[in-house]
Scaffold this motif. Structure first.
Motif, PDB file in Angstrom:
ATOM      1  N   SER A  94       0.858  -1.191   0.000  1.00 44.56           N
ATOM      2  CA  SER A  94       0.000   0.000   0.000  1.00 44.56           C
ATOM      3  C   SER A  94       0.887   1.232   0.000  1.00 44.56           C
ATOM      4  N   GLY A  95       0.265   2.378  -0.163  1.00 43.73           N
ATOM      5  CA  GLY A  95       1.031   3.618  -0.146  1.00 43.73           C
ATOM      6  C   GLY A  95       0.137   4.826  -0.048  1.00 43.73           C
ATOM      7  N   ARG A  96       0.770   5.956   0.214  1.00 42.97           N
ATOM      8  CA  ARG A  96       0.031   7.217   0.332  1.00 42.97           C
ATOM      9  C   ARG A  96       1.005   8.378   0.135  1.00 42.97           C
ATOM     10  N   VAL A  97       0.456   9.526  -0.212  1.00 36.98           N
ATOM     11  CA  VAL A  97       1.247  10.748  -0.316  1.00 36.98           C
ATOM     12  C   VAL A  97       1.066  11.516   0.989  1.00 36.98           C
ATOM     13  N   GLU A  98       2.156  11.999   1.565  1.00 35.22           N
ATOM     14  CA  GLU A  98       2.094  12.793   2.788  1.00 35.22           C
ATOM     15  C   GLU A  98       2.821  14.105   2.582  1.00 35.22           C
ATOM     16  N   VAL A  99       2.398  15.110   3.335  1.00 31.10           N
ATOM     17  CA  VAL A  99       3.043  16.418   3.315  1.00 31.10           C
ATOM     18  C   VAL A  99       2.835  17.053   4.688  1.00 31.10           C
ATOM     19  N   ASP A 100       3.807  17.826   5.129  1.00 35.63           N
ATOM     20  CA  ASP A 100       3.678  18.550   6.393  1.00 35.63           C
ATOM     21  C   ASP A 100       3.071  19.920   6.118  1.00 35.63           C
ATOM     22  N   GLU A 101       2.168  20.335   6.976  1.00 33.19           N
ATOM     23  CA  GLU A 101       1.548  21.659   6.870  1.00 33.19           C
ATOM     24  C   GLU A 101       1.975  22.517   8.045  1.00 33.19           C
ATOM     25  N   GLU A 102       2.366  23.735   7.745  1.00 27.30           N
ATOM     26  CA  GLU A 102       2.666  24.714   8.781  1.00 27.30           C
ATOM     27  C   GLU A 102       1.794  25.930   8.498  1.00 27.30           C
ATOM     28  N   SER A 103       1.078  26.392   9.500  1.00 24.41           N
ATOM     29  CA  SER A 103       0.191  27.536   9.319  1.00 24.41           C
ATOM     30  C   SER A 103       0.648  28.696  10.190  1.00 24.41           C
ATOM     31  N   TRP A 104       0.589  29.892   9.621  1.00 24.64           N
ATOM     32  CA  TRP A 104       1.041  31.118  10.272  1.00 24.64           C
ATOM     33  C   TRP A 104      -0.017  32.188  10.107  1.00 24.64           C
ATOM     34  N   CYS A 105      -0.006  33.155  11.001  1.00 21.64           N
ATOM     35  CA  CYS A 105      -0.915  34.299  10.912  1.00 21.64           C
ATOM     36  C   CYS A 105      -0.281  35.353  10.000  1.00 21.64           C
ATOM     37  N   SER A 106      -1.047  35.852   9.043  1.00 18.48           N
ATOM     38  CA  SER A 106      -0.522  36.859   8.120  1.00 18.48           C
ATOM     39  C   SER A 106      -0.397  38.229   8.786  1.00 18.48           C
ATOM     40  N   HIS A 107      -1.023  38.397   9.943  1.00 19.80           N
ATOM     41  CA  HIS A 107      -0.953  39.689  10.644  1.00 19.80           C
ATOM     42  C   HIS A 107       0.260  39.773  11.568  1.00 19.80           C
ATOM     43  N   CYS A 108       0.455  38.739  12.395  1.00 17.77           N
ATOM     44  CA  CYS A 108       1.511  38.809  13.422  1.00 17.77           C
ATOM     45  C   CYS A 108       2.668  37.842  13.182  1.00 17.77           C
ATOM     46  N   ASP A 109       2.571  37.001  12.159  1.00 17.93           N
ATOM     47  CA  ASP A 109       3.597  36.007  11.819  1.00 17.93           C
ATOM     48  C   ASP A 109       3.846  34.979  12.919  1.00 17.93           C
ATOM     49  N   ASN A 110       2.918  34.807  13.845  1.00 19.23           N
ATOM     50  CA  ASN A 110       3.012  33.744  14.839  1.00 19.23           C
ATOM     51  C   ASN A 110       2.368  32.482  14.280  1.00 19.23           C
ATOM     52  N   ARG A 111       2.711  31.338  14.869  1.00 23.67           N
ATOM     53  CA  ARG A 111       2.095  30.081  14.452  1.00 23.67           C
ATOM     54  C   ARG A 111       0.580  30.188  14.653  1.00 23.67           C
ATOM     55  N   TRP A 112      -0.184  29.726  13.683  1.00 20.09           N
ATOM     56  CA  TRP A 112      -1.639  29.805  13.711  1.00 20.09           C
ATOM     57  C   TRP A 112      -2.188  28.821  14.727  1.00 20.09           C
ATOM     58  N   GLU A 113      -2.981  29.340  15.642  1.00 19.68           N
ATOM     59  CA  GLU A 113      -3.658  28.502  16.615  1.00 19.68           C
ATOM     60  C   GLU A 113      -5.115  28.910  16.655  1.00 19.68           C
ATOM     61  N   GLU A 114      -5.972  27.910  16.837  1.00 19.14           N
ATOM     62  CA  GLU A 114      -7.407  28.161  16.881  1.00 19.14           C
ATOM     63  C   GLU A 114      -7.992  27.663  18.194  1.00 19.14           C
ATOM     64  N   MET A 115      -9.071  28.287  18.596  1.00 21.40           N
ATOM     65  CA  MET A 115      -9.774  27.899  19.808  1.00 21.40           C
ATOM     66  C   MET A 115     -10.476  26.560  19.571  1.00 21.40           C
ATOM     67  N   THR A 116     -10.329  25.649  20.521  1.00 19.85           N
ATOM     68  CA  THR A 116     -11.011  24.365  20.418  1.00 19.85           C
ATOM     69  C   THR A 116     -12.460  24.531  20.875  1.00 19.85           C
ATOM     70  N   ALA A 117     -13.269  23.525  20.636  1.00 22.05           N
ATOM     71  CA  ALA A 117     -14.675  23.564  21.070  1.00 22.05           C
ATOM     72  C   ALA A 117     -14.755  23.686  22.593  1.00 22.05           C
ATOM     73  N   ASP A 118     -13.884  22.969  23.302  1.00 21.12           N
ATOM     74  CA  ASP A 118     -13.875  23.035  24.765  1.00 21.12           C
ATOM     75  C   ASP A 118     -13.497  24.432  25.250  1.00 21.12           C
ATOM     76  N   GLU A 119     -12.499  25.041  24.609  1.00 15.82           N
ATOM     77  CA  GLU A 119     -12.084  26.391  24.995  1.00 15.82           C
ATOM     78  C   GLU A 119     -13.180  27.419  24.706  1.00 15.82           C
ATOM     79  N   ALA A 120     -13.872  27.248  23.574  1.00 18.30           N
ATOM     80  CA  ALA A 120     -14.943  28.187  23.225  1.00 18.30           C
ATOM     81  C   ALA A 120     -16.111  28.092  24.202  1.00 18.30           C
ATOM     82  N   ALA A 121     -16.310  26.921  24.789  1.00 19.22           N
ATOM     83  CA  ALA A 121     -17.415  26.721  25.745  1.00 19.22           C
ATOM     84  C   ALA A 121     -17.026  27.050  27.178  1.00 19.22           C
ATOM     85  N   ASP A 122     -15.736  27.167  27.448  1.00 24.67           N
ATOM     86  CA  ASP A 122     -15.236  27.391  28.800  1.00 24.67           C
ATOM     87  C   ASP A 122     -15.146  28.899  29.072  1.00 24.67           C
TER      88      ASP A 122
END
Length: 162
Positions: A94-122
């Protein structure tokens, strides 16, 4: 806005070592007596195969961006072609194609992080009652942009409606 960069394209294949009857000398263990050069056995083995860089012309090399207007698309197509060729081999299971993704904020150039469902409810981690899963958390501009796109007011402490 979220910027995503794709790096480290590769094809990952699983081979059946016992099917191949490959000698360990084929793995680069040379100089062994013929009595010590056993046959590979055991469970499937995964191998990663990196494609040749787009800018590697054999006689010269240059930036991938000078060679292609669609670097990610060209790497994807190159990896898919490699995978198709490898899957035609009888010992490739078997086989598959893999690639690493890195996401950044275009405003502050910090690594992109998003609020989880638990954080949004807390209450202790949400920005306000309008916080939502997937809301960026890196900087004011990203939060305001994401909320504006959804028709949600910015948090009051960021100049939004209270």
């Amino acid at each position: 806005m979220k910027k995503t960069i794709l790096t480290n394209w590769r094809v990952v294949i699983a081979i059946r070592p016992s099917y191949t009857h490959v000698k360990i000398s084929a793995l680069g263990f040379t100089g062994l007596d013929s009595d010590l050069d056993g046959t590979l056995t055991g469970p499937d083995v995964e191998l990663s195969v990196a494609p040749r860089p787009l800018g590697d012309l054999g006689y010269a090399s240059m930036s991938d961006r000078l060679i292609s207007d669609d670097v990610d698309g060209d790497y994807r197509r190159r990896c898919e072609a490699m995978l198709a060729a490898l899957l035609r081999e009888p010992h490739v299971r078997s086989g598959r194609v893999e690639v690493d993704e890195e996401s950044w904020c275009s405003h502050c150039d910090n690594r992109w992080e998003e609020m989880t469902a638990d954080e949004a409810a807390d209450l202790s981690t949400q920005f306000d009652a309008n916080s939502f899963e997937g809301e960026p958390v890196c900087c004011r501009e990203a939060i305001v942009e994401a909320r504006t796109a959804r028709g949600i007011p910015a948090p009051a402490y960021m100049g939004g409606a209270s």
